[in-house]
Design an enzyme around this catalytic site. Structure first.
Site, short mmCIF file in Angstrom:
data_model
loop_
_atom_site.label_atom_id
_atom_site.label_comp_id
_atom_site.label_asym_id
_atom_site.label_seq_id
_atom_site.Cartn_x
_atom_site.Cartn_y
_atom_site.Cartn_z
N GLU A 1 6.45 5.79 -9.57
CA GLU A 1 4.92 5.46 -9.27
C GLU A 1 4.41 6.37 -8.18
O GLU A 1 3.45 6.98 -8.38
CB GLU A 1 4.81 3.93 -8.70
N GLY B 1 0.63 -1.29 0.19
CA GLY B 1 -0.07 0.10 0.00
C GLY B 1 0.84 1.25 0.10
O GLY B 1 0.31 2.19 0.35
N SER B 2 1.98 1.04 -0.39
CA SER B 2 2.90 2.41 -0.67
C SER B 2 2.03 3.58 -1.46
O SER B 2 2.12 4.78 -1.28
CB SER B 2 4.29 2.35 -0.78
N ASN B 3 1.74 3.08 -2.63
CA ASN B 3 1.26 3.89 -3.48
C ASN B 3 -0.24 4.40 -2.94
O ASN B 3 -0.36 5.81 -2.98
CB ASN B 3 0.77 3.30 -5.10
N LEU C 1 -8.83 -9.95 -10.48
CA LEU C 1 -9.38 -9.35 -11.85
C LEU C 1 -10.52 -8.43 -11.38
O LEU C 1 -11.35 -8.90 -10.41
CB LEU C 1 -9.85 -10.28 -12.79
N ILE C 2 -10.75 -7.36 -12.09
CA ILE C 2 -11.86 -6.77 -11.85
C ILE C 2 -13.05 -7.29 -12.59
O ILE C 2 -13.01 -7.52 -13.86
CB ILE C 2 -11.68 -5.26 -12.27
N ASN D 1 -5.45 1.65 -13.44
CA ASN D 1 -4.44 0.70 -12.68
C ASN D 1 -3.06 1.12 -13.13
O ASN D 1 -2.96 2.03 -13.81
CB ASN D 1 -4.85 -0.70 -13.25
N HIS E 1 0.93 0.01 -13.43
CA HIS E 1 1.49 -1.44 -13.87
C HIS E 1 3.14 -1.05 -13.93
O HIS E 1 3.52 -0.01 -14.40
CB HIS E 1 1.19 -1.97 -15.10
C1 GRF Z 1 3.00 -1.37 -7.81
O1 GRF Z 1 4.42 -1.56 -8.21
C2 GRF Z 1 2.27 -1.50 -8.82
O2 GRF Z 1 2.81 -1.15 -10.09
C3 GRF Z 1 1.62 -2.85 -8.75
O3 GRF Z 1 1.68 -3.47 -7.46
C4 GRF Z 1 2.74 -2.69 -6.79
C5 GRF Z 1 2.03 -2.18 -5.49
O4 GRF Z 1 2.89 -1.65 -4.71
N1 GRF Z 1 0.22 -2.85 -9.68
P1 GRF Z 1 2.63 -0.90 -3.34
O5 GRF Z 1 1.68 -2.06 -2.41
O6 GRF Z 1 1.72 0.42 -3.56
O7 GRF Z 1 3.72 -0.70 -2.50
#
Ligand code: GRF
Length: 202
Positions: free
Chosen positions: A173, A12-14, A86-87, A101, A103
């Protein structure tokens, strides 16, 4: 209010970067949904004061409970941030062009089933690619397949390992996902204001 649902399965860092980015925009509100009750994203969301909902496979694929939850909250945008399932197609229909999303590679290469986390970076390094990057795309019923809305590249240096590359990509990201979401939120805001003006004119 602009209501955003973030779906995440793990670290969940993003998700945290996105929520922090909008801290001062009081008309933007978040809910975090996870299919994993032990995911660190839940801890992160709670620390940031964001509501969390955990669901199981049946809630997503067999019943409409997750869909109803989102509809009740009048969700404007669904953001997948490390969501591993999958959604389902009824989501894609209910939220047209409103599910995105991120990637950790330059799609269409290195996408699809099994291409997640370390697997992606290991494949990129193994194939001696000189570039990798991030892709933000609309979500459809297939893995990593919807229309691409943003990409950013980085150079891979000969000494880079999969681990180093993963670190570089995560940094990218964290920088760009909140900014692209901000652009989408601005569009949503404008549309809502326009609709309100039209309603007032009638
Ligand atoms: C990210 O690298 C994203 O591209 C992929 O899953 C990862 C999630 O990382 N879909 P985090 O959980 O946000 O650290």
């Amino acid at each position: 209010m602009i209501q955003i649902a973030i779906f995440a399965s793990g670290n969940g860092s993003n998700a945290a970067k996105i929520i922090e980015h909008f801290k001062l925009q009081k008309d933007v509100s978040f809910v975090v949904l996870s299919n994993n009750a032990n995911a660190f994203v839940i801890e992160r969301a709670k620390r940031l004061g964001v509501e969390v909902a955990v669901f199981e496979k049946n809630d997503l694929y067999k019943t409409k409970s997750v869909l109803r939850f989102l509809e009740c909250k009048e969700i404007d945008l669904i953001v997948l941030a490390g969501f591993m399932w999958l959604i389902p197609s009824n989501f894609v229909t209910a939220f047209p062009n409103k599910i995105i999303n991120i990637h950790p590679a330059l799609l269409p290469k290195y996408g699809g089933k099994g291409m997640y986390g370390e697997n992606v970076h290991q494949a990129v390094i193994k194939n001696k690619e000189t570039q990798s990057g991030i892709t933000i795309h609309l979500v459809n019923e297939k893995y990593d397949d919807g229309q691409i809305i943003f990409q950013e590249k980085i150079e891979i240096e000969p000494k880079d390992t999969a681990e180093i590359l993963a670190h570089k990509i995560h940094t990218l990201e964290h920088l760009y996902y909140p900014l692209i979401i901000e652009e989408l939120i601005d569009e949503i805001r404008q549309k809502k204001e326009q609709k309100k003006e039209e309603e007032e004119e009638q």
